[in-house]
Design a protein around this motif. Structure first.
Motif, PDB file in Angstrom:
ATOM      1  N   THR A  22       0.855  -1.185   0.000  1.00 15.18           N
ATOM      2  CA  THR A  22       0.000   0.000   0.000  1.00 15.18           C
ATOM      3  C   THR A  22       0.894   1.238   0.000  1.00 15.18           C
ATOM      4  OG1 THR A  22      -1.801  -1.127   1.148  1.00 15.18           O
ATOM      5  CG2 THR A  22      -1.784   1.271   1.244  1.00 15.18           C
ATOM      6  N   LYS A  23       0.612   2.143  -0.926  1.00 18.19           N
ATOM      7  CA  LYS A  23       1.359   3.396  -1.040  1.00 18.19           C
ATOM      8  C   LYS A  23       0.412   4.532  -0.697  1.00 18.19           C
ATOM      9  CE  LYS A  23       4.104   1.341  -4.701  1.00 18.19           C
ATOM     10  NZ  LYS A  23       4.508   1.408  -6.119  1.00 18.19           N
ATOM     11  N   ILE A  24       0.861   5.425   0.152  1.00 16.62           N
ATOM     12  CA  ILE A  24      -0.002   6.508   0.628  1.00 16.62           C
ATOM     13  C   ILE A  24       0.736   7.837   0.506  1.00 16.62           C
ATOM     14  CG2 ILE A  24      -1.370   7.396   2.561  1.00 16.62           C
ATOM     15  CD1 ILE A  24      -1.458   4.618   3.713  1.00 16.62           C
ATOM     16  N   ALA A  25       0.061   8.834  -0.039  1.00 14.50           N
ATOM     17  CA  ALA A  25       0.631  10.177  -0.117  1.00 14.50           C
ATOM     18  C   ALA A  25      -0.340  11.179   0.502  1.00 14.50           C
ATOM     19  CB  ALA A  25       0.919  10.559  -1.568  1.00 14.50           C
ATOM     20  N   LEU A  26       0.207  12.112   1.243  1.00 19.27           N
ATOM     21  CA  LEU A  26      -0.565  13.205   1.844  1.00 19.27           C
ATOM     22  C   LEU A  26      -0.362  14.444   0.981  1.00 19.27           C
ATOM     23  CD1 LEU A  26      -2.156  14.573   4.188  1.00 19.27           C
ATOM     24  CD2 LEU A  26       0.051  14.877   5.342  1.00 19.27           C
ATOM     25  N   TRP A  27      -1.468  14.989   0.512  1.00 16.16           N
ATOM     26  CA  TRP A  27      -1.440  16.174  -0.352  1.00 16.16           C
ATOM     27  C   TRP A  27      -2.221  17.308   0.302  1.00 16.16           C
ATOM     28  CZ3 TRP A  27       0.807  16.557  -5.268  1.00 16.16           C
ATOM     29  CH2 TRP A  27       1.314  15.359  -5.811  1.00 16.16           C
ATOM     30  N   GLU A  28      -1.899  18.515  -0.123  1.00 14.41           N
ATOM     31  CA  GLU A  28      -2.696  19.683   0.284  1.00 14.41           C
ATOM     32  C   GLU A  28      -3.386  20.237  -0.955  1.00 14.41           C
ATOM     33  OE1 GLU A  28      -2.351  23.808   2.842  1.00 14.41           O
ATOM     34  OE2 GLU A  28      -0.531  22.923   2.041  1.00 14.41           O
ATOM     35  N   ASP A  29      -4.692  20.282  -0.916  1.00 12.19           N
ATOM     36  CA  ASP A  29      -5.504  20.675  -2.072  1.00 12.19           C
ATOM     37  C   ASP A  29      -5.428  22.177  -2.314  1.00 12.19           C
ATOM     38  OD1 ASP A  29      -7.337  20.324  -4.133  1.00 12.19           O
ATOM     39  OD2 ASP A  29      -9.059  20.584  -2.821  1.00 12.19           O
ATOM     40  N   ASP A  30      -5.293  22.546  -3.593  1.00  6.93           N
ATOM     41  CA  ASP A  30      -5.333  23.961  -4.006  1.00  6.93           C
ATOM     42  C   ASP A  30      -4.338  24.828  -3.250  1.00  6.93           C
ATOM     43  OD1 ASP A  30      -7.405  23.335  -5.701  1.00  6.93           O
ATOM     44  OD2 ASP A  30      -8.934  23.791  -4.214  1.00  6.93           O
ATOM     45  N   SER A  31      -3.159  24.287  -2.992  1.00 13.30           N
ATOM     46  CA  SER A  31      -2.257  25.015  -2.103  1.00 13.30           C
ATOM     47  C   SER A  31      -1.241  25.870  -2.847  1.00 13.30           C
ATOM     48  CB  SER A  31      -1.534  24.030  -1.197  1.00 13.30           C
ATOM     49  OG  SER A  31      -1.049  22.964  -1.985  1.00 13.30           O
ATOM     50  N   HIS A  35      -1.394  27.310  -9.912  1.00 12.68           N
ATOM     51  CA  HIS A  35      -0.965  26.036 -10.465  1.00 12.68           C
ATOM     52  C   HIS A  35      -2.145  25.073 -10.453  1.00 12.68           C
ATOM     53  CE1 HIS A  35       3.082  27.572  -9.994  1.00 12.68           C
ATOM     54  NE2 HIS A  35       3.563  26.502 -10.594  1.00 12.68           N
ATOM     55  N   ASP A  36      -2.115  24.114 -11.373  1.00 10.94           N
ATOM     56  CA  ASP A  36      -3.154  23.089 -11.348  1.00 10.94           C
ATOM     57  C   ASP A  36      -2.688  21.894 -10.523  1.00 10.94           C
ATOM     58  OD1 ASP A  36      -1.198  22.197 -13.038  1.00 10.94           O
ATOM     59  OD2 ASP A  36      -2.537  21.673 -14.695  1.00 10.94           O
ATOM     60  N   ARG A  37      -1.542  22.055  -9.868  1.00 11.88           N
ATOM     61  CA  ARG A  37      -1.017  20.970  -9.061  1.00 11.88           C
ATOM     62  C   ARG A  37      -1.138  21.298  -7.585  1.00 11.88           C
ATOM     63  NH1 ARG A  37       4.669  19.896 -11.727  1.00 11.88           N
ATOM     64  NH2 ARG A  37       4.030  21.674 -12.967  1.00 11.88           N
ATOM     65  N   ASP A  38      -1.353  20.258  -6.793  1.00 10.54           N
ATOM     66  CA  ASP A  38      -1.384  20.415  -5.347  1.00 10.54           C
ATOM     67  C   ASP A  38       0.016  20.196  -4.784  1.00 10.54           C
ATOM     68  OD1 ASP A  38      -4.098  20.840  -5.529  1.00 10.54           O
ATOM     69  OD2 ASP A  38      -4.625  18.766  -5.113  1.00 10.54           O
ATOM     70  N   ALA A  39       0.166  20.457  -3.499  1.00 12.05           N
ATOM     71  CA  ALA A  39       1.466  20.294  -2.854  1.00 12.05           C
ATOM     72  C   ALA A  39       1.550  18.916  -2.197  1.00 12.05           C
ATOM     73  CB  ALA A  39       1.669  21.383  -1.805  1.00 12.05           C
ATOM     74  N   LEU A  40       2.610  18.184  -2.527  1.00 13.21           N
ATOM     75  CA  LEU A  40       2.873  16.900  -1.884  1.00 13.21           C
ATOM     76  C   LEU A  40       3.508  17.169  -0.526  1.00 13.21           C
ATOM     77  CD1 LEU A  40       3.000  13.796  -2.004  1.00 13.21           C
ATOM     78  CD2 LEU A  40       5.252  14.043  -3.077  1.00 13.21           C
ATOM     79  N   ILE A  41       2.880  16.682   0.541  1.00 13.15           N
ATOM     80  CA  ILE A  41       3.368  16.935   1.891  1.00 13.15           C
ATOM     81  C   ILE A  41       4.260  15.791   2.377  1.00 13.15           C
ATOM     82  CG2 ILE A  41       2.689  17.485   4.267  1.00 13.15           C
ATOM     83  CD1 ILE A  41       1.828  19.580   2.118  1.00 13.15           C
ATOM     84  N   ASP A  42       3.824  14.543   2.168  1.00 17.99           N
ATOM     85  CA  ASP A  42       4.604  13.383   2.613  1.00 17.99           C
ATOM     86  C   ASP A  42       4.074  12.151   1.888  1.00 17.99           C
ATOM     87  OD1 ASP A  42       6.469  11.887   4.033  1.00 17.99           O
ATOM     88  OD2 ASP A  42       5.368  11.919   5.928  1.00 17.99           O
TER      89      ASP A  42
END
Length: 144
Positions: A22-31, A35-42
């Protein structure tokens, strides 16, 4: 807004006779502005043994959000890729993280329901199609 430390924890289990990943990523939406990309937190990858010999795996993802969460603009969410599925094909889904309130405001420590596959019950109200947040190709790049 101001940057704020943020931590998500959960327990991960797969009801399976075979090892799964299982692979899990934490993102922050509209951050990220404009940009049309979100920020990868961890992000992290978890290799689970079979259900019968292994305890639940503790998942901890943490980092700094660009903005106070749940201000109506930026929200954290999880992107999950797993082969803990019926048939062991790889499935992906996203979980919208809801605010947890404490006495003096919003908590930036978030403990979510167990990620217990392959059915992932009790997460129905959190599961969103990943394209709800951003183009899925950006999320997939995290684990390529």
């Amino acid at each position: 807004g101001r940057p704020i430390p943020y931590t998500v924890t959960t327990q991960l289990r797969c009801f399976s006779r075979y090892p799964t990943t299982t692979k899990i990523a934490l993102w922050e939406d509209d951050s990220i502005l404009f940009h049309d990309r979100d920020a990868l937190i961890d992000s992290a990858t978890y290799n689970l043994g079979d259900f019968y010999e292994e305890k639940a795996t503790v998942v901890v993802l943490q980092g700094t959000l660009f903005d106070q969460p749940w201000d109506g603009v930026t929200e954290p969410y999880l992107y999950i890729q797993t082969n803990c599925t019926h048939g062991f094909y790889t499935q992906e889904f996203c979980l919208e993280l809801q605010p947890v309130y404490k006495d003096d405001g919003i908590n930036n420590f978030h403990d979510i329901a167990d990620l217990f596959g392959p059915d992932f019950q009790r997460l129905d109200d959190m599961i969103k199609p990943c394209h709800y947040f951003q183009e899925v190709k950006y999320m997939r790049r995290t684990f390529q």
